[in-house]
Write a protein that holds these residues in place. Sequence first.
Motif, PDB file in Angstrom:
ATOM      1  N   ARG A  19     -11.973   1.163   4.798  1.00 10.01           N
ATOM      2  CA  ARG A  19     -12.025   1.686   3.670  1.00 10.01           C
ATOM      3  C   ARG A  19     -11.674   0.829   2.473  1.00 10.01           C
ATOM      4  O   ARG A  19     -10.968   1.019   1.420  1.00 10.01           O
ATOM      5  CB  ARG A  19     -11.231   2.804   3.619  1.00 10.01           C
ATOM      6  CG  ARG A  19     -11.412   3.958   4.590  1.00 10.01           C
ATOM      7  CD  ARG A  19     -10.639   5.194   4.612  1.00 10.01           C
ATOM      8  NE  ARG A  19     -10.911   6.156   5.731  1.00 10.01           N
ATOM      9  CZ  ARG A  19     -11.732   7.132   5.294  1.00 10.01           C
ATOM     10  NH1 ARG A  19     -12.154   7.194   4.230  1.00 10.01           N
ATOM     11  NH2 ARG A  19     -12.360   8.153   6.257  1.00 10.01           N
TER      12      ARG A  19
ATOM     13  N   ALA B 181       0.590   5.545   0.157  1.00  9.36           N
ATOM     14  CA  ALA B 181      -0.276   6.637   0.703  1.00  9.36           C
ATOM     15  C   ALA B 181       0.201   7.906   0.312  1.00  9.36           C
ATOM     16  O   ALA B 181       1.557   8.195   0.401  1.00  9.36           O
ATOM     17  CB  ALA B 181      -0.675   6.763   2.276  1.00  9.36           C
TER      18      ALA B 181
ATOM     19  N   LEU C  63      -4.942   6.796  -1.411  1.00 10.63           N
ATOM     20  CA  LEU C  63      -4.532   5.236  -0.828  1.00 10.63           C
ATOM     21  C   LEU C  63      -4.462   4.235  -2.295  1.00 10.63           C
ATOM     22  O   LEU C  63      -5.241   4.569  -3.073  1.00 10.63           O
ATOM     23  CB  LEU C  63      -5.413   4.401  -0.043  1.00 10.63           C
ATOM     24  CG  LEU C  63      -5.606   5.013   1.510  1.00 10.63           C
ATOM     25  CD1 LEU C  63      -6.690   4.247   2.047  1.00 10.63           C
ATOM     26  CD2 LEU C  63      -4.145   5.300   2.179  1.00 10.63           C
TER      27      LEU C  63
ATOM     28  N   LEU D 102      -8.120   2.135   8.491  1.00 12.60           N
ATOM     29  CA  LEU D 102      -7.662   1.677   6.613  1.00 12.60           C
ATOM     30  C   LEU D 102      -8.990   0.647   6.608  1.00 12.60           C
ATOM     31  O   LEU D 102      -9.205   0.257   5.483  1.00 12.60           O
ATOM     32  CB  LEU D 102      -6.350   1.405   6.415  1.00 12.60           C
ATOM     33  CG  LEU D 102      -5.772   2.784   6.606  1.00 12.60           C
ATOM     34  CD1 LEU D 102      -4.302   2.502   5.953  1.00 12.60           C
ATOM     35  CD2 LEU D 102      -6.248   3.835   6.014  1.00 12.60           C
TER      36      LEU D 102
ATOM     37  N   LYS E  25      -3.934   0.996  10.103  1.00 19.46           N
ATOM     38  CA  LYS E  25      -4.129   2.258  10.546  1.00 19.46           C
ATOM     39  C   LYS E  25      -3.064   3.561   9.827  1.00 19.46           C
ATOM     40  O   LYS E  25      -2.016   3.011   9.223  1.00 19.46           O
ATOM     41  CB  LYS E  25      -4.214   2.589  11.798  1.00 19.46           C
ATOM     42  CG  LYS E  25      -5.306   1.524  12.514  1.00 19.46           C
ATOM     43  CD  LYS E  25      -4.977   1.970  13.994  1.00 19.46           C
ATOM     44  CE  LYS E  25      -6.366   1.249  14.727  1.00 19.46           C
ATOM     45  NZ  LYS E  25      -6.171  -0.459  14.351  1.00 19.46           N
TER      46      LYS E  25
ATOM     47  N   ARG F  13       0.912  -1.133   0.077  1.00 20.10           N
ATOM     48  CA  ARG F  13       0.001   0.274  -0.020  1.00 20.10           C
ATOM     49  C   ARG F  13       0.884   1.421   0.057  1.00 20.10           C
ATOM     50  O   ARG F  13       2.038   1.316   0.612  1.00 20.10           O
ATOM     51  CB  ARG F  13      -0.882   0.058   1.245  1.00 20.10           C
ATOM     52  CG  ARG F  13      -2.176  -0.727   1.103  1.00 20.10           C
ATOM     53  CD  ARG F  13      -3.078  -0.483   2.371  1.00 20.10           C
ATOM     54  NE  ARG F  13      -4.477  -1.143   2.072  1.00 20.10           N
ATOM     55  CZ  ARG F  13      -5.416  -1.061   3.087  1.00 20.10           C
ATOM     56  NH1 ARG F  13      -5.278  -0.256   4.211  1.00 20.10           N
ATOM     57  NH2 ARG F  13      -6.414  -1.493   2.909  1.00 20.10           N
TER      58      ARG F  13
END
Length: 748
Positions: free
Chosen positions: A748, A690, A699, A745, A731, A688
């Motif tokens: 989401r 950000a 994201l 997260l 998180k 991931r």
Amino acid sequence: IASKVCADEILHAVRNNKRLFPIVRRDATNFEEGSVAHEKIKQHNWLMFREQDDFETAFKTLIETISLDLEHLHSHTRLLVRAIEWGKGRSDSLLLRGDDLANAERWLAQSVAKEPQPTELQETYIKNSRDVEDASNRAISILKDAERKAQSRIKTGAIILAGALILALAVSLWAKSSIDEADKKTKDANKAVAKADITLDKTNAEIDFLRGRDFEALLNAMRAYYKLRKAETALGNLLDVKRSDILLILLKMIYENPAINILEGHSDTLVSAQFSEDGSKIFTISKDNTAKIWNLKGQVLKIINKHVDSPSQTQFNKQGDRLITTSKNKVLKILDIEDNIIKEVKDIEHAQFSDDYSNIIAYPNSNKQSVLALDLQGNLIHEFKLPEDFDNRYFKANFDATKLIYSTKNSTVQILDYQNNVVLEIPDASYAYFNEDSSKVIVYSSASYNKEKHRIFDLQSDRQPLELKSEEIRDLALNRDGSKILTLTTASQKDDTQKVKLSNFKDNQINETLLEFRVENIIGNDFSEDYTKIILRSNDNKIQIWDLKGDYIEGVKYELDKYPVFNRDHSKFINRDGNNVRLLDTSSKSVTIQGNNFDIRNFSRDGNRILTSNKDQQTVQLFDLQGNPIGEPLKAKSDDENAYINNDFKKIVIVDDKAKRRRIFDFSGKLNADIEGIATTFNKDGSRIATRLANKILLWDAQGNRMGTEIDTGLNESEWKSMNFSSDGTKLIVIAEKKLQIWDLESR
């Protein structure tokens, strides 16, 4: 030990009951006299790290000693940090509670016979914690007693019962509120303690690094990094301490520990520069009539400037506690490092230290036909009386100044002992010198004598000299005790290569070969000063350094008039550069990258790759340490783009803040993602990403696909500080000017 700085550090350690590990590097004759050493130092067993001691055994003992009773030591350190923090404001919120207090009291009771002993502050901290804990317990006891009495009177009526219930409810609500508040304070205290503990180690690492204590700096930085990872596991990534800050210290020590220092401070050209015997200092002498002692960080430790009248005739001894200088009016001055004159000797034209630096060899006015051997106080030990045909262009004493070798004008070399007896006379010789222990003499003949040969004489026997034809052997060297010989052959007519041979040397004859390898264009060979390496000089102004197994270590280029001066093991060397001295590390790699207008962006964490950008060509390129490109150049889209290596995931990130985009490549040059935003951060496994765009967080997955919905932080540009994923990646923590945001997260 006698210095004020050292005394202050020892006093600080003693006051805080720190463990002391006295290490003896060299014997000190005045150690027990007066107040040279603190009494606490004298009470300990010394760890011997002298030249004659076994390093491996001593180092193992040191590690075992440091590791002894680590649990007690860690408790001591943890409680000391917490006690110091509490001592600043004596806030009850920082006191120990419950199990922490009980463990601390047990530690205090068990510390009677252990080192280090608890400090007075630690004892006060634990006692105050107990007092407050007891007061809290008494308050709870009073409440329980009140509740018991109220229940015993329950039969007095419903009104009293109702009142008691209301009171109990109020007490319960108060108790719950107090417990919640206590839990919050405990968590805050734990975070504060963890942060203080990590920050203390991090700060100590920075201080140690700046002071040149690299080993201590490395240990403190490693401790800080370990504690930070442990704290992140227990408390989440909520401490305002970044791994990158600690890693930066580690990287400085590993990759930025200076491969070159420039010692600046002389106002005129340098005459000489040399290392101290232990390699920890550098001595310089300049035409500005000053002599200076430096540490390897480039800091001046001493300046001698009152009596250096003739810099070209000035020399330090290897220990750095004596200077000799011969003035233009032929006066030899012997100085200490406080710039005091120990003695003046008149009518001396030239002087130098003997090879073991225990004596001074002085050459009087040429009409005296003698050479003097003086002690370090300037007293005459003996006088070598020289013949009328003495050639004053060359003479040399052996290591302890008991013999003198010199040339005569009829090309003969003679050796005198201290009683002026001619020990040996060697005809047809142009140059000769002693090996280190003076058991042998190596003699070179000149081509003009039609007897081109090298000879080795054994001064401890009547054996015939060994003769080596100079048409076959170009150069040779003996080790310290003359038991091994290093030879360099002349170039082969077949392939222009030469042989370097290391052989045993016994009964003044070359015996079995221990090592042999081929080289080219070499004009001379020798051993390093500590006899652990082979040093070759090539005709292209390069020093080659080889180990005793025949493996090439490093090469050092130099300018013709700036021959480098090496330390004992040839790991460092110094070059004179005008008024300054350059200190270099022979183990540092020199990288040449072809092209113009290159900028170095950063190194990979393992130090084996360099990321560069070329503004002319608008490209980003990865190189190895030999200067070879890795993969294809990455084309930048504009002059405003920047680039860096993300070391955690071996990615190259090209930054375009103007377009607010990030392009992410792997080390092979393959584009992984082209994403929108700035302030990029990756989660733990790199799956991931950000990025920030204005007040929102976007994201992405590793391929640059959007994930979930954007996060509206509500922050403006001036409030924004940083963002990081939690260790489990569930998180995202956003740190702002005066607030902390934690975003879940998983939803989401």
